[in-house]
Design a protein around this motif. Structure first.
Motif, mmCIF file in Angstrom:
data_model
loop_
_atom_site.group_PDB
_atom_site.id
_atom_site.type_symbol
_atom_site.label_atom_id
_atom_site.label_comp_id
_atom_site.label_asym_id
_atom_site.label_seq_id
_atom_site.Cartn_x
_atom_site.Cartn_y
_atom_site.Cartn_z
ATOM 1 N N ALA A 32 0.898 -1.135 0.110
ATOM 2 C CA ALA A 32 0.155 0.037 -0.007
ATOM 3 C C ALA A 32 0.875 1.148 0.048
ATOM 4 N N ASP A 33 0.839 1.818 -0.934
ATOM 5 C CA ASP A 33 1.668 3.116 -1.212
ATOM 6 C C ASP A 33 0.795 4.355 -1.554
ATOM 7 N N VAL A 34 1.307 5.722 -1.144
ATOM 8 C CA VAL A 34 0.412 6.658 -1.578
ATOM 9 C C VAL A 34 0.713 7.243 -2.828
ATOM 10 N N TRP A 35 -0.190 7.415 -3.657
ATOM 11 C CA TRP A 35 0.073 8.015 -5.281
ATOM 12 C C TRP A 35 -0.736 9.354 -5.184
ATOM 13 N N LEU A 36 -0.241 9.861 -6.376
ATOM 14 C CA LEU A 36 -0.795 11.281 -6.744
ATOM 15 C C LEU A 36 -1.351 11.141 -8.297
ATOM 16 N N VAL A 37 -2.714 11.865 -8.620
ATOM 17 C CA VAL A 37 -3.038 11.845 -9.885
ATOM 18 C C VAL A 37 -3.248 13.397 -10.255
ATOM 19 N N ASP A 38 -2.827 13.722 -11.430
ATOM 20 C CA ASP A 38 -3.068 15.050 -11.913
ATOM 21 C C ASP A 38 -4.448 15.034 -12.206
ATOM 22 N N VAL A 39 -5.385 15.865 -11.693
ATOM 23 C CA VAL A 39 -6.779 16.090 -11.940
ATOM 24 C C VAL A 39 -6.857 16.450 -13.599
ATOM 25 N N ALA A 40 -6.265 17.323 -14.068
ATOM 26 C CA ALA A 40 -6.453 17.636 -15.417
ATOM 27 C C ALA A 40 -6.043 16.487 -16.289
ATOM 28 N N ALA A 81 3.776 7.474 -8.108
ATOM 29 C CA ALA A 81 3.799 7.049 -6.803
ATOM 30 C C ALA A 81 4.493 8.185 -5.963
ATOM 31 N N LEU A 82 4.099 8.482 -4.745
ATOM 32 C CA LEU A 82 4.610 9.458 -3.988
ATOM 33 C C LEU A 82 5.578 8.678 -2.968
ATOM 34 N N THR A 83 5.215 7.372 -2.673
ATOM 35 C CA THR A 83 6.031 6.703 -1.643
ATOM 36 C C THR A 83 6.277 5.005 -2.395
ATOM 37 N N ARG A 84 7.258 4.821 -2.104
ATOM 38 C CA ARG A 84 7.492 3.338 -2.829
ATOM 39 C C ARG A 84 8.376 2.374 -1.811
ATOM 40 N N VAL A 129 -1.252 18.792 3.469
ATOM 41 C CA VAL A 129 -0.961 20.008 4.370
ATOM 42 C C VAL A 129 0.013 20.919 3.617
ATOM 43 N N GLY A 130 -0.863 21.767 2.805
ATOM 44 C CA GLY A 130 0.107 22.885 1.857
ATOM 45 C C GLY A 130 0.413 21.882 0.746
ATOM 46 N N ASP A 131 1.818 22.159 0.359
ATOM 47 C CA ASP A 131 2.273 21.685 -0.828
ATOM 48 C C ASP A 131 3.024 20.217 -0.356
ATOM 49 N N LEU A 186 5.198 13.289 6.810
ATOM 50 C CA LEU A 186 4.953 14.297 5.831
ATOM 51 C C LEU A 186 6.166 14.327 4.611
ATOM 52 N N GLN A 187 5.442 14.181 3.457
ATOM 53 C CA GLN A 187 6.182 13.893 2.192
ATOM 54 C C GLN A 187 5.992 15.070 1.315
ATOM 55 N N ALA A 188 6.604 16.043 0.729
ATOM 56 C CA ALA A 188 6.499 16.867 -0.119
ATOM 57 C C ALA A 188 6.189 16.496 -1.595
ATOM 58 N N ILE A 189 5.246 17.179 -2.152
ATOM 59 C CA ILE A 189 5.023 16.492 -3.469
ATOM 60 C C ILE A 189 6.135 16.482 -4.405
ATOM 61 N N SER A 190 6.924 17.506 -4.210
ATOM 62 C CA SER A 190 8.187 17.628 -5.345
ATOM 63 C C SER A 190 9.201 16.319 -4.899
ATOM 64 N N GLY A 191 9.072 15.643 -3.837
ATOM 65 C CA GLY A 191 9.883 14.741 -3.406
ATOM 66 C C GLY A 191 10.669 14.986 -2.514
ATOM 67 N N GLY A 192 11.886 14.268 -2.208
ATOM 68 C CA GLY A 192 12.696 14.504 -0.841
ATOM 69 C C GLY A 192 12.471 13.515 0.240
ATOM 70 N N PRO A 193 13.182 13.486 1.036
ATOM 71 C CA PRO A 193 13.171 12.551 2.244
ATOM 72 C C PRO A 193 11.657 13.090 3.077
ATOM 73 N N PRO A 194 11.118 12.081 3.547
ATOM 74 C CA PRO A 194 9.771 12.285 4.411
ATOM 75 C C PRO A 194 10.269 12.850 5.853
#
Length: 884
Positions: free
Chosen positions: A633-641, A647-650, A661-663, A681-689
């Motif tokens: 079970a991972d967190v994913w992001l979908v672009d609405v447009a 995948a945000l987490t792997r 929470v904000g960005d 907390l994981q930034a949408i742009s990536g990086g360490p949580p």
């Protein structure tokens, strides 16, 4: 042009040529950045444009898949006109190289086949069709692990545009219908004819590969390309070796059916069938076992055995095995066609379908041996659960019109009439004189165990009477061999530790006899089998069972089908022809435009991987959700447009409950055993949580300043708050008598909203002032909803002017809005329906409640809905020499 050892392409230094083919080559190389061996696939500079497009297609298709049996794509790039991508290097041999030694032992072929089928099923779940399954595209590592390669011809399965047909649909890479793509000997018939393909084409190609593993020869060959194509289209392959188990023969034969409607419909079903075949004893072991069990009972005596030595001709000869069952698809609809009922003579089937497209579900009848279907209902409300009379002249069904009830109509068309208000689950007695039914308002009522009554009436609607009024709940009536014995699923009394079961009634005042726990879902008595048809388990496959009074089974249950799809409530003719609906379903992400109240929800994504806990970002650009499509079970992001996801987490951990929470996105990590959750907390742009909390419960919300973490308490009655500044915890809401959950913080930070639940029916939305770490007593809570119909999933608007929530107020889980006073959140007037979900095709009620979430950005609501598709199938004993 061959690249020399030592040549560098980007960070990759080539060491040796592995192989060539098509428009490029594969090299062994070293990633100088990460010091690892890779396989580098290269398209030469002089390759045609389509070759480079296919390289990109392969990299994109394979990189979208994360599966232990699919080769991993690391990188894609271009260096001085040379296009390449780097992938996992597998030390081993291709399946084609392994098969040069001849046929494989069947167990090894099954082991490899299961791995390949699992990989292809994962690709299909992402909407990717391989289109070039062959032994050369399967690698078997030195460690025994199997990997699927080469997605260069992969096609992304896309829906047809409105008003178009399969014949007009174009494929990726400009491969329109009429273009033959793939490797000749492993093509499906539809590929060979240049027709559009779907996942069933891969099923056929897989069958050809499995056949070759078992025999050492290709399933379809010819002296020329044209004769090979002719063999694929017209010829059956030579028989499999006699040592091949019967269950494995059936898997191969069904994969290789010319008519794709007669093949396995899903690769996941192939994998399950192979797993079942892997458990079968070898043919020699079976023969030994049969010989032992067929000896004369008195042959065990040593003296008599000696006297009979050499008299083997007196032993009874082995009896031929009972012929296997054959499947035949009756309907071929793109939508939802299900819930069939077959007449006693097996000539007519009634079913529910949305094929008309102008309304919801309607009742149809169709001859089993051909002919056009007849539409019996045209009401805008949904009609479902038909039951056809034994003589085939009448159909009784459930309709949602005017509050819902049972209606009856002639099977060849005519006026329908009301038979029973609030009725559901009708069943004709074997003589056609009685109709049993329950008062469950919906399928959801049945599944949730809500109170339901059991009744019988006549086709004329008179002499209706209730059965067993002392039962807390009784539903799903099933007649036995005659009109005196009625089985049903029931709950004798509603108290703790009381379990539902299957009961037998003789239609009088005597107490029903408990037959068994409700492990199997009884569906119909089969005179031809002298047993009941039933379903078992979450996959709802078909079984023959023989319950006996007092509990247990008279004979061991016999499995009839093996599928990953739901096969619920089968029906059977006197001769034993079984009709059932095979339903596929998924939980996907949908958007509701509140500014266009008449519009249907819009689906955000086309893939079929189930999705839970959707939350939209405040700017409405992204929806975060949880998916297990990569194995965890991972967190994913979908672009609405665009509908594109990533995948945000792997991680191997089980992520849950994403919250924007904000960005950035906060999410919980569930431990394998019950216990505290960690929240990150994981930034949408990536990086360490970033770690927010290590000893919390189920994540509910995080304040904008990231100071407070709100979570479902470690006790069911608690909502707790964690202060990251002081590292302290506080129980801010508590009710000893009710479970509290689904807490949220209002946009302005002034209010908490939450659910207080007594049981499935009594569940109410509340608001309470948010006072930081200070607990809020129940005396300050504000009731936002009436709480008498299972209210759930409260969502306060950004300006506090109202609350969206789900409710079963009309018997189905639907979406409602309650207007509120912005100052004190007191309700204003009665709730109004935002969108009804009464259809079986698109359902809110079928979404597991722990998966369901509702969120809002601007004038758009985002939620997950269950979408079902299906068709009706017939199951019968195979006839000798029956053409396929």
């Amino acid at each position: 042009m061959t690249l020399a050892a030592g040549t560098k392409l980007g960070p990759y230094q080539i060491s040796a040529l592995i192989g060539t083919g098509g428009m490029g080559a594969v090299y062994r190389a070293r990633d100088t950045r990460l010091s690892r061996e890779v396989a580098l696939k290269v398209i030469q500079p002089d390759a045609v444009r389509q070759g480079r497009e296919r390289l990109l297609q392969e990299a994109q298709a394979a990189s979208a898949l994360s599966h232990p049996n699919i080769v991993t794509i690391y990188d894609i790039g271009s260096e001085e006109g040379v296009d390449y991508f780097a992938m996992e290097f597998v030390a081993g041999k291709s399946l084609s190289a392994l098969m040069e030694r001849g046929p494989m032992p069947w167990r090894e072929a099954v082991r490899i086949g299961i791995a390949v089928a699992d990989a292809v099923a994962a690709a299909h779940a992402q909407g990717i069709i391989h289109r070039d399954l062959k032994p050369g595209n399967v690698m078997v590592g030195d460690d025994g692990r199997v990997r699927l390669l080469d997605f260069g011809l992969a096609k992304v399965a896309e829906p047809l545009a409105p008003g178009s047909s399969e014949d007009t649909r174009t494929l990726r890479l400009n491969t329109a219908a009429g273009t033959i793509l793939g490797t000749l000997s492993y093509m499906s018939p539809e590929q060979a004819e240049g027709k559009p393909v779907d996942g069933r084409s891969d099923v056929f190609s897989f069958g050809a590969v499995l056949y070759e593993m078992l025999t050492g020869r290709q399933a379809f060959t010819g002296e020329s390309g044209a004769s090979t194509l002719s063999a694929i289209l017209r010829d059956d392959p030579s028989p499999l070796p006699e040592s091949t188990p019967g269950s494995l023969r059936r898997v191969v034969n069904r994969c290789l059916r010319k008519d794709r409607g007669q093949r396995f419909q899903h690769m996941a079903d192939v994998r399950i069938a192979l797993e079942d075949a892997a458990e079968e004893p070898s043919v020699s072991a079976q023969a030994t076992k049969r010989a032992r069990t067929r000896r004369w009972p008195w042959a065990a005596g040593a003296g008599l055995a000696a006297a009979l030595a050499g008299a083997y001709f007196l032993w009874p000869k082995a009896q031929p095995e009972e012929p296997p069952y054959e499947l035949r698809q009756l309907t071929f609809d793109d939508g939802l066609t299900f819930a069939p009922s077959i007449s006693a003579d097996g000539k007519l089937v009634a079913y529910s379908s949305d094929r008309a497209g102008d309304t919801g579900m309607d009742i149809w009848v169709q001859q089993t041996e051909g002919g056009s279907a007849i539409r019996l209902t045209q009401d805008p409300a949904d009609e479902r659960s038909p039951a056809i009379s034994p003589d085939g002249t009448l159909v009784v069904y459930r309709s949602e019109k005017d509050g819902g009830g049972l209606y009856i109509v002639p099977s060849l068309g005519g006026e329908s009439r009301l038979l029973a208000r609030t009725g559901n689950e009708p069943a004709f007695s074997p003589d056609g004189r009685l109709i049993a039914f329950s008062t469950a308002q919906s399928e959801n009522d049945v599944m949730r165990g809500r109170q339901s009554q059991l009744w019988v009436t006549t086709p004329g609607g008179d002499q209706a009477r209730r059965l067993h009024a002392d039962f807390a709940s009784a539903h799903h009536p099933v007649w036995g061999a005659d009109a005196r014995h009625l089985y049903f699923h029931g709950l004798a009394e509603r108290r703790e530790n009381t379990r539902p079961g299957i009961y037998l009634s003789v239609l009088n005042d005597q107490a029903p006899v408990r037959i068994a726990d409700a492990r199997f879902d009884l569906s119909a008595w089969s005179p031809a089998h002298s047993r009941f048809l039933a379903n078992q388990g979450p996959d709802a496959n078909l079984w023959l069972v023989d319950p006996k009074p007092g509990g247990g089974w008279g004979r061991a249950p016999e499995r009839l089908t093996l599928s990953s799809q739901r096969q619920r409530r089968p029906t059977v003719s006197t001769a034993g022809v079984v009709a059932f609906g095979e339903v596929t379903g998924t939980v996907g992400l949908w958007e509701i435009d509140l500014s266009r109240p008449g519009d249907e929800p819009r689906r955000l994504m086309r893939d079929i991987a189930p999705k839970s806990s959707p939350q939209v970002s405040p700017d409405g650009k992204y929806v975060a959700y949880v998916s297990g499509q990569t194995g965890s079970a991972d967190v994913w992001l979908v672009d609405v447009a665009t509908g594109r996801s990533r995948a945000l987490t792997r991680t191997p951990a089980l992520e849950s409950n994403p919250v924007f929470v904000g960005d950035a996105v906060a999410f919980g990590v569930r431990p394998p055993q019950p216990g505290p959750q960690a929240i990150y907390l994981q930034a949408i742009s990536g990086g360490p949580p970033e770690t927010l909390c290590t000893q919390c419960g189920r994540l509910d919300a995080v304040t904008k300043d990231r100071r407070y973490v709100l979570f479902h308490g470690r006790g069911q009655q608690d909502i707790e708050l964690f202060d990251r500044t002081t590292r302290t915890y506080s129980t801010v809401l508590r009710d000893p008598a009710r479970a509290l959950y689904q807490a949220r913080i209002s946009t302005d930070g002034r209010w908490l909203t939450f659910i207080a639940k007594t049981n499935d029916v009594e569940s109410r939305a509340y608001a309470a002032p948010f006072k930081g770490m200070t607990p809020v007593p129940a005396s300050e809570w504000i009731a936002l909803t009436e709480g008498t119909a299972g209210d759930d999933k409260p969502l306060l608007t950004e300006d506090n002017s109202g609350i969206y929530f789900t409710s079963h107020a009309d018997g189905n889980r639907c979406l409602y809005f309650q207007k509120l006073n912005r100052a004190d959140l007191k309700p204003l007037g009665s709730p109004a329906a935002v969108h009804h979900f009464h259809s079986a095709r698109l359902s809110l009620g079928a979404v597991p409640v722990q998966w369901l979430e509702i969120s809002k950005a601007g004038n758009k609501l985002y939620l997950n809905l269950s979408e079902s598709r299906g068709n009706v199938w017939l199951l019968d004993r195979a006839k000798e020499n029956q053409p396929r």
